[in-house]
Design a protein around this motif. Structure first.
Motif, PDB file in Angstrom:
ATOM      1  N   HIS A   1       0.816  -0.910  -0.135  1.00 33.10           N
ATOM      2  CA  HIS A   1      -0.026  -0.014  -0.055  1.00 33.10           C
ATOM      3  C   HIS A   1       0.898   1.166  -0.015  1.00 33.10           C
ATOM      4  O   HIS A   1       1.554   1.575   1.112  1.00 33.10           O
ATOM      5  CB  HIS A   1      -0.836   0.064   1.294  1.00 33.10           C
ATOM      6  CG  HIS A   1      -1.739   1.258   1.559  1.00 33.10           C
ATOM      7  ND1 HIS A   1      -2.430   1.714   0.242  1.00 33.10           N
ATOM      8  CD2 HIS A   1      -2.334   1.997   2.376  1.00 33.10           C
ATOM      9  CE1 HIS A   1      -3.259   2.885   0.650  1.00 33.10           C
ATOM     10  NE2 HIS A   1      -3.049   2.934   1.840  1.00 33.10           N
ATOM     11  N   LYS A   2       0.930   1.932  -1.140  1.00 30.33           N
ATOM     12  CA  LYS A   2       1.833   2.952  -1.456  1.00 30.33           C
ATOM     13  C   LYS A   2       1.228   4.106  -2.067  1.00 30.33           C
ATOM     14  O   LYS A   2       1.810   5.166  -2.138  1.00 30.33           O
ATOM     15  CB  LYS A   2       3.260   2.833  -2.110  1.00 30.33           C
ATOM     16  CG  LYS A   2       2.883   2.270  -3.477  1.00 30.33           C
ATOM     17  CD  LYS A   2       4.249   1.685  -4.137  1.00 30.33           C
ATOM     18  CE  LYS A   2       3.862   1.417  -5.734  1.00 30.33           C
ATOM     19  NZ  LYS A   2       3.274   2.661  -6.345  1.00 30.33           N
ATOM     20  N   THR A   3       0.079   3.988  -2.457  1.00 30.92           N
ATOM     21  CA  THR A   3      -0.524   5.150  -3.330  1.00 30.92           C
ATOM     22  C   THR A   3      -1.045   6.109  -2.392  1.00 30.92           C
ATOM     23  O   THR A   3      -1.628   5.834  -1.383  1.00 30.92           O
ATOM     24  CB  THR A   3      -1.807   4.537  -4.097  1.00 30.92           C
ATOM     25  OG1 THR A   3      -1.103   3.635  -4.936  1.00 30.92           O
ATOM     26  CG2 THR A   3      -2.354   5.546  -4.970  1.00 30.92           C
ATOM     27  N   SER A   4      -1.039   7.409  -2.787  1.00 36.25           N
ATOM     28  CA  SER A   4      -1.742   8.302  -2.098  1.00 36.25           C
ATOM     29  C   SER A   4      -3.218   8.036  -2.000  1.00 36.25           C
ATOM     30  O   SER A   4      -3.802   7.763  -2.485  1.00 36.25           O
ATOM     31  CB  SER A   4      -1.574   9.869  -2.707  1.00 36.25           C
ATOM     32  OG  SER A   4      -2.410  10.827  -2.244  1.00 36.25           O
TER      33      SER A   4
ATOM     34  N   PHE B   1      -5.964   9.520  -4.368  1.00 35.45           N
ATOM     35  CA  PHE B   1      -6.154   8.639  -5.354  1.00 35.45           C
ATOM     36  C   PHE B   1      -7.055   7.408  -5.259  1.00 35.45           C
ATOM     37  O   PHE B   1      -6.809   6.664  -4.242  1.00 35.45           O
ATOM     38  CB  PHE B   1      -4.949   8.413  -6.303  1.00 35.45           C
ATOM     39  CG  PHE B   1      -3.969   9.418  -6.767  1.00 35.45           C
ATOM     40  CD1 PHE B   1      -4.274  10.197  -7.888  1.00 35.45           C
ATOM     41  CD2 PHE B   1      -3.054  10.022  -5.962  1.00 35.45           C
ATOM     42  CE1 PHE B   1      -3.738  11.342  -8.140  1.00 35.45           C
ATOM     43  CE2 PHE B   1      -2.453  11.303  -6.420  1.00 35.45           C
ATOM     44  CZ  PHE B   1      -2.696  11.884  -7.687  1.00 35.45           C
ATOM     45  N   ASP B   2      -7.786   7.394  -6.540  1.00 39.39           N
ATOM     46  CA  ASP B   2      -8.749   6.190  -6.388  1.00 39.39           C
ATOM     47  C   ASP B   2      -8.269   4.947  -6.263  1.00 39.39           C
ATOM     48  O   ASP B   2      -8.776   3.885  -5.607  1.00 39.39           O
ATOM     49  CB  ASP B   2      -9.893   6.199  -7.290  1.00 39.39           C
ATOM     50  CG  ASP B   2      -9.238   6.505  -8.728  1.00 39.39           C
ATOM     51  OD1 ASP B   2      -8.044   6.332  -8.943  1.00 39.39           O
ATOM     52  OD2 ASP B   2     -10.140   6.498  -9.714  1.00 39.39           O
ATOM     53  N   VAL B   3      -7.079   4.678  -6.664  1.00 40.86           N
ATOM     54  CA  VAL B   3      -6.320   3.279  -6.567  1.00 40.86           C
ATOM     55  C   VAL B   3      -6.073   2.944  -5.330  1.00 40.86           C
ATOM     56  O   VAL B   3      -6.131   1.702  -5.091  1.00 40.86           O
ATOM     57  CB  VAL B   3      -4.799   3.411  -7.346  1.00 40.86           C
ATOM     58  CG1 VAL B   3      -3.948   2.356  -7.238  1.00 40.86           C
ATOM     59  CG2 VAL B   3      -5.107   3.815  -8.946  1.00 40.86           C
ATOM     60  N   SER B   4      -5.994   3.759  -4.489  1.00 37.90           N
ATOM     61  CA  SER B   4      -5.589   3.361  -2.940  1.00 37.90           C
ATOM     62  C   SER B   4      -6.865   2.682  -2.467  1.00 37.90           C
ATOM     63  O   SER B   4      -6.626   1.962  -1.399  1.00 37.90           O
ATOM     64  CB  SER B   4      -5.276   4.838  -2.176  1.00 37.90           C
ATOM     65  OG  SER B   4      -6.571   5.486  -2.049  1.00 37.90           O
TER      66      SER B   4
ATOM     67  N   GLY C   1       7.838   6.618   0.945  1.00 37.87           N
ATOM     68  CA  GLY C   1       8.506   5.453   0.315  1.00 37.87           C
ATOM     69  C   GLY C   1       8.058   5.314  -1.051  1.00 37.87           C
ATOM     70  O   GLY C   1       9.356   4.628  -1.643  1.00 37.87           O
ATOM     71  N   HIS C   2       6.837   5.710  -1.269  1.00 38.54           N
ATOM     72  CA  HIS C   2       6.518   5.436  -2.671  1.00 38.54           C
ATOM     73  C   HIS C   2       7.344   6.017  -3.794  1.00 38.54           C
ATOM     74  O   HIS C   2       7.312   5.885  -4.796  1.00 38.54           O
ATOM     75  CB  HIS C   2       4.822   5.908  -2.957  1.00 38.54           C
ATOM     76  CG  HIS C   2       4.786   7.310  -2.388  1.00 38.54           C
ATOM     77  ND1 HIS C   2       4.774   7.916  -1.328  1.00 38.54           N
ATOM     78  CD2 HIS C   2       4.463   8.294  -3.538  1.00 38.54           C
ATOM     79  CE1 HIS C   2       4.403   9.062  -1.377  1.00 38.54           C
ATOM     80  NE2 HIS C   2       4.202   9.377  -2.663  1.00 38.54           N
ATOM     81  N   ARG C   3       7.992   7.378  -3.203  1.00 37.24           N
ATOM     82  CA  ARG C   3       8.852   8.081  -4.165  1.00 37.24           C
ATOM     83  C   ARG C   3      10.296   7.398  -4.494  1.00 37.24           C
ATOM     84  O   ARG C   3      11.243   8.001  -5.254  1.00 37.24           O
ATOM     85  CB  ARG C   3       9.016   9.273  -3.954  1.00 37.24           C
ATOM     86  CG  ARG C   3       7.677  10.335  -3.880  1.00 37.24           C
ATOM     87  CD  ARG C   3       7.905  11.494  -3.609  1.00 37.24           C
ATOM     88  NE  ARG C   3       6.738  12.396  -3.528  1.00 37.24           N
ATOM     89  CZ  ARG C   3       6.130  12.750  -2.567  1.00 37.24           C
ATOM     90  NH1 ARG C   3       6.668  12.301  -1.369  1.00 37.24           N
ATOM     91  NH2 ARG C   3       5.020  13.466  -2.194  1.00 37.24           N
TER      92      ARG C   3
END
Length: 466
Positions: free
Chosen positions: A258-261, A264-267, A288-290
């Motif tokens: 789980h790394k999406t902001s 955003f709907d992906v989360s 971490g996602h960056r």
């Protein structure tokens, strides 16, 4: 291009056009048909994804999570750095928070804002809101304070679940903020621990939770105007996750990063799908996602098997990927931007064991509405966005809302189970973008995406831009 079927289609279209010109020479050219009635029906039929019936009793996330946590209470649900939280403990903490929220009036369709960094508390907060029957508004702490305050006020959120510092940093000049619930406050934690931690009975909620109630509100970027909140239902959320489970086949052995902001709907699926399938959710640190180096390390340390990337970040990750550190990856999903063939080739070269999916879907449709399994030997210019997911229709129409033939560009419209209610508190804008669907049952709607697309002769859809 010059297959017999294509040429035959052009001859038929040209004949219809000439007949239309002869029969009504004053008609605008745009209104003249180039598909006969049979051809239109074939195009409409090919616009629909598989029709899959769902058990109505399983169409809310609280129900699905409670069933899974009841089966595997001792299994690890969450990992954050060196901390672990079991399904049983996650259920207990979210149940206690849900009861606290219910006592304070949170029920179906009530919106609760969540302003937290990625953490156990963030997952507990989202689950707690959903279990109370409410809808959560996810907020990224990195957004400007003024934007965060606007979204909180515009959504009509009744509470903000946050910590003291993040809440104190909000802009109060132009907005009256709702009360804060500080999930790190010692007095509140003591109060929560005193509440029962068993499953929330339907009778405990202010009103019964139904599949058409709100599950979450996601704000658009605002790149084409004022940001607006897409109000998505439990049904749309669950239909998407059931379809996604069908292609990913998650098990209790899988670990999803789980790394999406949160904004955003992906989360939405990234945190919730693992928790209804008994998998383990590995939570990335706030920054971490960056960091491709961090991602390589956590993938190897935690044996991460499923990830989502926007293609830009996927490219950075692949450039820095250590193949032997990424052997656990089974699936990568690419979304949010066009996926080019060179990047696809790089993924298969560095991670040959991985299945790469190209998916497409706006926030107004409960995330993904099309999918395509990328092929290592595909040498085209751009992978297609694929075909519709379960219980979803994608129509490619001309400006008169008439279906265009396969191979012809048109505007993409989306209908089906994932369609949002509309934009929260914006009836005018909702009626402009969510319009009556002429191809469905009476009262059905479709969303005008503003995207251009064409359907290939094999039925797969190509994205052509805005």
């Amino acid at each position: 291009l010059f297959a017999a079927s294509s040429v035959g289609g052009w001859v038929d279209a040209f004949t219809l056009l000439i007949e239309g010109l002869v029969s009504d020479s004053a008609a605008p050219v745009l209104t003249l048909p180039i598909l006969n009635e049979e051809g239109q029906q074939q195009v409409i039929m090919s616009s629909s994804g598989p029709v899959v019936e769902h058990d109505a009793a399983l169409l809310t996330l609280p129900c699905l999570f409670d069933a899974q946590s009841g089966k595997t209470p001792d299994a690890v649900a969450l990992i954050y750095e060196d901390q672990h939280l079991s399904y049983g403990d996650l259920a207990s903490r979210s149940n206690q928070l849900a009861r606290y929220l219910i006592e304070r009036g949170v029920g179906p369709d009530a919106v609760v804002a969540i302003l937290l960094d990625r953490s156990f508390e963030m997952i507990v907060a989202m689950l707690g809101v959903l279990k109370a029957g409410g809808a959560y508004l996810p907020l990224d702490p990195e957004y400007p304070a003024q934007r965060l305050s606007f979204m909180i006020g515009d959504s009509g959120s009744v509470f903000v679940i946050s910590d003291g510092d993040l809440y104190a940093g909000l802009d109060t000049q132009d907005a009256v903020l709702p009360p804060q619930i500080d999930v790190y406050d010692a007095a509140l934690l003591q109060q929560l621990e005193a509440l029962p931690d068993g499953v929330i009975a339907p009778s405990e909620r202010i009103a019964p939770l139904q599949p058409d109630h709100l599950a979450y509100v996601i704000y658009t970027s605002g790149s084409t105007g004022t940001p607006k909140g897409a109000a998505n239902s439990q049904l749309g959320m669950i239909n998407h996750m059931f379809w996604m489970q069908d292609i990913l086949q998650l098990t209790e052995e899988d670990r999803i990063l789980h790394k999406t902001s949160l904004s955003f709907d992906v989360s939405v699926w990234e945190w919730s799908l693992p928790l209804i399938e008994g998998s383990c959710l590995v939570i990335a640190t706030p920054d971490g996602h960056r960091d491709p180096v961090y991602l390589n390390r956590i993938i190897q340390e935690q044996s991460v098997s499923v990830l989502n990337f926007v293609p830009t970040m996927l490219s950075s990750f692949i450039d820095a990927a250590v193949p032997e550190a990424c052997l656990s990856i089974r699936h990568i999903l690419a979304s949010g931007e066009a996926l080019g063939i060179p990047l696809q080739e790089s993924v298969f070269e560095v991670l040959p064991q991985t299945t790469l999916w190209n998916v497409y879907g706006p926030s107004e449709t409960s995330d993904d509405v099309t999918y395509w399994r990328c092929l290592p030997d595909d040498t085209g210019s751009t992978p297609p966005i694929g075909s519709p997911i379960w219980n979803t229709q994608l129509y490619i129409l001309d400006p008169t809302l008439t279906p265009v033939p396969d191979g012809i560009a048109g505007e993409l419209y989306i209908a089906g189970a994932g369609l949002a209610r509309g934009y929260l508190g914006r009836p005018g804008l909702t009626s402009e973008r969510f319009i009556a669907c002429p191809f469905g049952v009476d009262g059905s709607r479709m969303y005008r995406t503003g995207d251009l697309a064409r359907r290939r002769h094999d039925g797969e859809i190509e994205y052509l831009g805005r």
